[in-house]
Design a protein around this motif. Structure first.
Motif, PDB file in Angstrom:
ATOM      1  N   GLN A  98     -11.370  -3.568   0.494  1.00 27.78           N
ATOM      2  CA  GLN A  98     -10.296  -2.591   0.293  1.00 27.78           C
ATOM      3  C   GLN A  98      -9.077  -3.207  -0.386  1.00 27.78           C
ATOM      4  O   GLN A  98      -8.165  -2.487  -0.796  1.00 27.78           O
ATOM      5  CB  GLN A  98      -9.864  -1.998   1.646  1.00 27.78           C
ATOM      6  CG  GLN A  98     -10.945  -1.221   2.378  1.00 27.78           C
ATOM      7  CD  GLN A  98     -10.447  -0.732   3.724  1.00 27.78           C
ATOM      8  OE1 GLN A  98     -10.419  -1.470   4.707  1.00 27.78           O
ATOM      9  NE2 GLN A  98     -10.006   0.507   3.762  1.00 27.78           N
TER      10      GLN A  98
ATOM     11  N   TYR B   4       0.848  -1.200   0.000  1.00 30.44           N
ATOM     12  CA  TYR B   4       0.000   0.000   0.000  1.00 30.44           C
ATOM     13  C   TYR B   4       0.884   1.250   0.000  1.00 30.44           C
ATOM     14  O   TYR B   4       2.089   1.174   0.290  1.00 30.44           O
ATOM     15  CB  TYR B   4      -0.926   0.008   1.218  1.00 30.44           C
ATOM     16  CG  TYR B   4      -0.193  -0.081   2.538  1.00 30.44           C
ATOM     17  CD1 TYR B   4       0.230   1.054   3.205  1.00 30.44           C
ATOM     18  CD2 TYR B   4       0.089  -1.323   3.107  1.00 30.44           C
ATOM     19  CE1 TYR B   4       0.914   0.972   4.402  1.00 30.44           C
ATOM     20  CE2 TYR B   4       0.763  -1.422   4.301  1.00 30.44           C
ATOM     21  CZ  TYR B   4       1.185  -0.264   4.943  1.00 30.44           C
ATOM     22  OH  TYR B   4       1.881  -0.362   6.127  1.00 30.44           O
TER      23      TYR B   4
ATOM     24  N   ASP C 246      -5.075   0.865  -2.485  1.00 27.22           N
ATOM     25  CA  ASP C 246      -4.604   2.118  -3.070  1.00 27.22           C
ATOM     26  C   ASP C 246      -4.555   3.279  -2.095  1.00 27.22           C
ATOM     27  O   ASP C 246      -4.269   4.405  -2.478  1.00 27.22           O
ATOM     28  CB  ASP C 246      -5.449   2.484  -4.303  1.00 27.22           C
ATOM     29  CG  ASP C 246      -6.929   2.612  -3.974  1.00 27.22           C
ATOM     30  OD1 ASP C 246      -7.290   2.619  -2.773  1.00 27.22           O
ATOM     31  OD2 ASP C 246      -7.728   2.705  -4.919  1.00 27.22           O
ATOM     32  N   THR C 247      -4.823   3.003  -0.813  1.00 29.26           N
ATOM     33  CA  THR C 247      -4.718   4.040   0.215  1.00 29.26           C
ATOM     34  C   THR C 247      -3.948   3.477   1.412  1.00 29.26           C
ATOM     35  O   THR C 247      -3.864   2.257   1.595  1.00 29.26           O
ATOM     36  CB  THR C 247      -6.097   4.511   0.703  1.00 29.26           C
ATOM     37  OG1 THR C 247      -6.820   3.384   1.223  1.00 29.26           O
ATOM     38  CG2 THR C 247      -6.901   5.143  -0.420  1.00 29.26           C
ATOM     39  N   THR C 248      -3.416   4.377   2.225  1.00 27.17           N
ATOM     40  CA  THR C 248      -2.770   3.946   3.462  1.00 27.17           C
ATOM     41  C   THR C 248      -3.840   3.414   4.404  1.00 27.17           C
ATOM     42  O   THR C 248      -4.834   4.095   4.671  1.00 27.17           O
ATOM     43  CB  THR C 248      -2.044   5.121   4.133  1.00 27.17           C
ATOM     44  OG1 THR C 248      -1.128   5.707   3.199  1.00 27.17           O
ATOM     45  CG2 THR C 248      -1.279   4.659   5.375  1.00 27.17           C
TER      46      THR C 248
END
Length: 212
Positions: free
Chosen positions: A112, A56, A139-141
């Motif tokens: 997610q 990520y 695709d995100t922290t």
């Protein structure tokens, strides 16, 4: 490496050939080598589990999520590993197991995570488990919520650190197959990462090196 650079490599990562026990063997001592071929131990009636190797973005760079297990008295208590756990009948597949256990242990939901591919299974002699690793990406922290009964801390390792050979050291450890032997391990932020987790990291590292 930057996360954007990794995203451009996703099609290649999905199609690249795994390096299997050849890569795993780079992180095992000679005493562990007889246990590399998983199919040799099917007759032991092993249990099955699955883990998630999750990539990520973290401040534009690519990170890999590891966990430090709580000291609950189990065989692998206190060790560093990936989120994951035992297959349950209701899971239907080991991929579902990896996603469910990741949610339960660190609070990251299945929707997610995109599963990129399954990696090579590992047999763990002390607990008689066969572990199926999956490579996942988001695709995100992630916002992490630890299951404190199972997880003491998360460890965010930059992918560039995993690809750096200087973090590999020989350390003296007591293991299930020898009293005190030199074991290859990844040393990161005072954590010693060895055994099955090191084997999985080695295959991930050597596989990604083919495309990055």
């Amino acid at each position: 490496m930057t996360f954007d650079s990794l995203l451009h490599k996703i099609p290649e990562i999905k199609s690249v050939n795994l390096l299997g026990i050849e890569a795993q063997a780079l992180m095992v001592p000679k005493e562990r080598r007889p246990y590399l071929k998983v199919d040799d131990f099917i007759s032991n009636n092993p249990r099955y589990s699955a883990v998630m190797m999750l990539l990520y973005p973290k401040e534009q760079e690519t990170s890999l999520l590891l966990i430090e297990r709580s000291n609950g008295g189990g065989v692998h208590s206190g060790q560093v590993g990936f989120p994951g756990g035992k297959y349950e009948v209701e899971d239907q597949t080991l991929e579902v197991t990896a996603l469910r256990e990741t949610d339960e242990e660190v609070g990251i939901k299945a929707n997610q995570i995109e599963i990129l591919k399954a990696f090579t299974r590992v047999y763990i002699p002390p607990s008689n488990f066969i572990v199926q690793p999956y490579l996942g990406i988001m695709d995100t922290t992630p916002h992490v919520e630890l299951s404190v009964d199972e997880v003491a801390n998360i460890i965010e390792m930059p992918l560039s650190t995993l690809l750096d050979d200087t973090i590999i050291k020989e350390v003296g450890l007591q293991t299930s197959y020898a009293e005190l032997i030199d074991v290859p391990a990844y040393i990161y932020n005072d954590y010693t990462i060895w055994g099955a987790t090191a084997m999985m990291l080695s295959e991930l590292k050597e596989t990604l090196k083919q495309v990055l």
